[in-house]
Design a protein around this motif. Structure first.
Motif, mmCIF file in Angstrom:
data_model
loop_
_atom_site.group_PDB
_atom_site.id
_atom_site.type_symbol
_atom_site.label_atom_id
_atom_site.label_comp_id
_atom_site.label_asym_id
_atom_site.label_seq_id
_atom_site.Cartn_x
_atom_site.Cartn_y
_atom_site.Cartn_z
ATOM 1 N N ARG A 1 -43.827 -3.402 3.806
ATOM 2 C CA ARG A 1 -44.452 -4.228 2.750
ATOM 3 C C ARG A 1 -43.388 -5.070 2.047
ATOM 4 O O ARG A 1 -43.320 -5.185 0.826
ATOM 5 C CB ARG A 1 -45.221 -3.378 1.744
ATOM 6 C CG ARG A 1 -46.332 -2.538 2.320
ATOM 7 C CD ARG A 1 -47.514 -3.298 2.858
ATOM 8 N NE ARG A 1 -48.192 -4.068 1.818
ATOM 9 C CZ ARG A 1 -48.935 -5.135 2.046
ATOM 10 N NH1 ARG A 1 -49.107 -5.564 3.266
ATOM 11 N NH2 ARG A 1 -49.511 -5.781 1.070
ATOM 12 N N GLU B 1 -41.543 -7.866 0.393
ATOM 13 C CA GLU B 1 -41.933 -9.050 -0.368
ATOM 14 C C GLU B 1 -41.089 -10.225 0.088
ATOM 15 O O GLU B 1 -39.863 -10.144 0.160
ATOM 16 C CB GLU B 1 -41.740 -8.815 -1.869
ATOM 17 C CG GLU B 1 -42.238 -9.972 -2.692
ATOM 18 C CD GLU B 1 -42.162 -9.712 -4.182
ATOM 19 O OE1 GLU B 1 -41.749 -10.639 -4.901
ATOM 20 O OE2 GLU B 1 -42.507 -8.599 -4.607
ATOM 21 N N GLY C 1 -43.823 -13.527 -4.031
ATOM 22 C CA GLY C 1 -44.612 -12.303 -4.031
ATOM 23 C C GLY C 1 -45.444 -12.083 -2.788
ATOM 24 O O GLY C 1 -46.196 -11.109 -2.694
ATOM 25 N N VAL D 1 -46.496 -11.102 1.071
ATOM 26 C CA VAL D 1 -46.131 -10.127 2.101
ATOM 27 C C VAL D 1 -46.850 -10.525 3.386
ATOM 28 O O VAL D 1 -47.869 -11.214 3.360
ATOM 29 C CB VAL D 1 -46.501 -8.671 1.705
ATOM 30 C CG1 VAL D 1 -45.697 -8.212 0.498
ATOM 31 C CG2 VAL D 1 -47.986 -8.527 1.456
#
Length: 178
Positions: free
Chosen positions: A108, A110, A114, A116
């Protein structure tokens, strides 16, 4: 010939453009700007100021960045001194890209603003998933690079076809550093 101060790094996804651009910037003592960070806003939307940011970057005194995004390529090429083409075999770049994507999804990670990577299953449902897009566009630079050179005859080219070529180029660049 004076040392290049405005340097583009081209290559398909997974080639290592950003990594090489950071290494070239360090060796040449020139600032690095990650083009993806300028482009991506929240929810993977393009930032409205991207074009203005690219122009500001391109007209600044010294920089290293990736040569990507159709609207940015001509602006950057028009101001660049050098285009470094990281032209690794497709099997190498696709393997690297797939590993990187899987790792980013699993962790996950980043990325920009922000964002992903989407779930891996979207490789089957999203036509513009990075892996599908990379496969579809895998030969684009074979046209884009010669077109840029034709449009900008003073644009020097370094064509790197292997990891060994890349390491040798970096070693030579470091040896030239003041």
């Amino acid at each position: 010939m004076p040392a290049a101060r405005r340097i583009l790094v081209a290559g398909r996804p997974g080639a290592g453009k950003s990594t090489l651009a950071r290494q070239v910037a360090a060796a040449a003592d020139v600032p690095y700007t990650e083009l993806d960070a300028l482009h991506h806003g929240p929810d993977w939307t393009p930032r409205p100021q991207f074009d203005d940011d690219v122009l500001a970057l391109a007209t600044s005194e010294a920089w290293v960045t990736e040569w990507q995004y159709p609207q940015a390529r001509p602006v950057l090429a028009a101001h660049a001194d050098l285009l470094v083409w990281l032209d690794l075999p497709v099997r190498v770049t696709m393997t690297r890209l797939t590993r990187r994507t899987v790792g980013r999804v699993r962790n996950r990670t980043e990325l920009w603003a922000g964002n992903v990577e989407p779930p891996l299953r979207t490789v089957f449902t999203e036509p513009n998933h990075i892996v599908r897009w990379a496969w579809r566009t895998r030969h684009d630079y074979r046209t884009l690079v010669p077109e840029a050179r034709a449009a900008h005859p003073d644009l020097a080219l370094v064509h790197l076809r292997s990891q060994a070529d890349t390491e040798a180029y970096l070693q030579a660049l470091r040896a030239q550093a003041p």
